[in-house]
Design an enzyme around this catalytic site. Sequence first.
Site, PDB file in Angstrom:
ATOM      1  N   SER A  14       0.786  -1.233   0.000  1.00  0.00           N
ATOM      2  CA  SER A  14       0.000   0.000   0.000  1.00  0.00           C
ATOM      3  C   SER A  14       0.820   1.287   0.000  1.00  0.00           C
ATOM      4  O   SER A  14       0.406   2.281  -0.603  1.00  0.00           O
ATOM      5  CB  SER A  14      -0.967   0.017   1.193  1.00  0.00           C
TER       6      SER A  14
ATOM      7  N   ASP B 166      -3.414   6.726  10.660  1.00  0.00           N
ATOM      8  CA  ASP B 166      -3.419   5.304  11.015  1.00  0.00           C
ATOM      9  C   ASP B 166      -2.051   4.803  11.475  1.00  0.00           C
ATOM     10  O   ASP B 166      -1.908   3.656  11.905  1.00  0.00           O
ATOM     11  CB  ASP B 166      -3.926   4.449   9.847  1.00  0.00           C
TER      12      ASP B 166
ATOM     13  N   HIS C 124       0.459   4.184   7.156  1.00  0.00           N
ATOM     14  CA  HIS C 124       0.682   4.707   5.802  1.00  0.00           C
ATOM     15  C   HIS C 124       1.310   6.092   5.851  1.00  0.00           C
ATOM     16  O   HIS C 124       0.952   6.922   6.693  1.00  0.00           O
ATOM     17  CB  HIS C 124      -0.645   4.760   5.038  1.00  0.00           C
TER      18      HIS C 124
END
Length: 293
Positions: A35, A233, A236
Amino acid sequence: MLFLLLFSFLASPLPAKCQNPLPQKLSIFILAGQSNMAGRGGVFNDTWDGVIPPQCQPNPSIFRLSQDLAWVVAREPLHSDIDVTKVNGIGPGMAFANAVLTRDQGIGTVGLVPCAIGGTNISEWEKGRSLYEQLVRRAKMALQGGGAYAAMLWYQGESDTVSRENAESYKGRLERFFTDLRYDLQAPSLPIFQVALASGEGPHINMVREAQLGIDLPNVHLVDAKGLPLGPDCVHLSTAGQVRLGEKLADAFLQSITVSTPLSSNAKDAYTKISSFVVQWFLIVLCTNLDFR
């Protein structure tokens, strides 16, 4: 009727995978991993804020290979049609490409090949599995019509911090992945720029980072993301973090090609002349010291 069928066939466009609408040859960069390579900068509560920083704006000299294998002008989010089950935002790819072109126009036209998929661990990138085969297929297709591989940018490992078993086996699996990929792309010296983790999803972040720092394959370069700003979060990279990572990757890439740049024609001529002089001098000395009697 036959004439109409023939005319229709000739008038039909060729399949996208057989085309390269670009007049220039491409410097091809593969973007792979999970990601943080796909990009989650600016994504909050499964919604991208749509903010594109100046360093990530479109550039007429930067293209990307779309999901249907057509070259299109690159725009954020680069992985919007690749990592389709997730919400994509800003990644490092555009900041990297813009920084490279700003500092070295000799790179020419850049072709980005997005392949990253969020939430994947290293075992899912093994040869024979779907992510690996898709990467190889897209990378090979990128060569059609001209161009050459410039490098692969690789950022992955957060998912492997969850399990101790995965963390312990990470180094061997990553080295096999790099080796297999170079073999299957017929690019044994493909430059690889791997990013060391800034974060992780589990307790074994340091173990995976140590594995990444310990990779000792030729032409594999490490760029450390530790300390770059993270999003809410705490996994990321934020938009600012992704821009900085892209710039760090560009620094590493440009430094590597500066170090490995071959001799210029003038330097080669000088080297040849010096070599010839040394050989002649050696022969004269040798002959002088020989006893011909």
